[in-house]
Scaffold this motif. Structure first.
Motif, short mmCIF file in Angstrom:
data_model
loop_
_atom_site.label_atom_id
_atom_site.label_comp_id
_atom_site.label_asym_id
_atom_site.label_seq_id
_atom_site.Cartn_x
_atom_site.Cartn_y
_atom_site.Cartn_z
N ARG A 265 5.21 -0.01 -5.41
CA ARG A 265 4.25 -1.00 -6.03
C ARG A 265 2.82 -0.40 -6.12
N VAL A 266 2.65 1.04 -5.48
CA VAL A 266 1.51 1.77 -5.83
C VAL A 266 1.85 3.15 -6.50
N THR B 273 0.88 -1.16 -0.25
CA THR B 273 -0.05 0.05 0.09
C THR B 273 0.88 1.20 0.07
N SER C 23 -2.16 -3.18 -9.66
CA SER C 23 -2.05 -3.08 -8.18
C SER C 23 -2.25 -4.44 -7.42
N SER D 213 2.89 2.22 -11.90
CA SER D 213 2.65 0.87 -11.67
C SER D 213 1.48 0.35 -12.64
#
Length: 190
Positions: free
Chosen positions: A27-28, A23, A35, A32
């Protein structure tokens, strides 16, 4: 999924620490391609089951982070390998996520279709061709013969070959986990 997803409001401290990896950070980031958290804040894909065992989940997310953000292999080549594993196992979530990642890395719809059909996409670089052929050999036989090893080390180097074999092994494991726990891509239904 064969297990109930874990509500973030009900996570213990170890689970919350793992949840934060998905989160926050790279990665967020807006760029990207996919998700691992759904619009309700629940984990999807592999982390949806990794949260069941935070000790294993933390170790697995570290390997995943190394693959996505630390590999020396070019992004297109890496995604070719991951997509080949996904097709090999018919892993719907891997194909969902890494088709998006492949597009973001520059794979075309024609490239994606060729990989899905078991064909070699046109116009691959030397490294991409090496990754494709080496991945296929490892998936088919679990090893490389002497000539294949030399052919792979040439363009990839020994560190690159180690990374490739690790990526193939990691995504094989992920495909098995997704299959056993029946983890599907968003919108796939039951």
């Amino acid at each position: 999924m064969r297990v109930d997803d874990v509500d973030p409001a009900e996570m213990d401290p170890a689970q919350l620490a793992l949840y934060e990896h998905y989160t926050t950070g790279q990665r967020v980031a807006p760029e990207s391609p996919f998700s691992l958290v759904d619009p309700d804040g629940r984990l999807q894909g592999p982390p949806a089951v990794w949260i069941l065992s935070p000790t294993f989940g933390h170790a697995l997310q570290q390997i995943g982070a190394a693959v996505r953000f630390g590999s020396q292999l070019p992004a297109r080549a890496r995604e070719i390998a991951i997509l080949l594993v996904g097709h090999h196992h018919r892993s719907a979530f891997e194909l969902y996520a890494h088709s998006r990642a492949g597009r973001a890395a520059g794979l075309t719809e024609a490239d994606l279709a060729a990989l899905a059909d078991g064909r070699e996409p046109a116009g691959l670089s030397e490294v991409e061709t090496c990754v494709l052929r080496t991945t296929r050999a490892v998936l088919d036989r679990g090893t490389l013969d002497e000539e294949e090893f030399r052919d792979a080390v040439g363009p990839l180097g020994e560190p690159g070959l180690l990374e490739l074999v690790t990526i193939v092994g990691y995504y094989n494991m992920v495909a098995w986990q997704l299959a056993v726990f029946d983890v599907r891509p968003p919108g796939a239904g039951s």
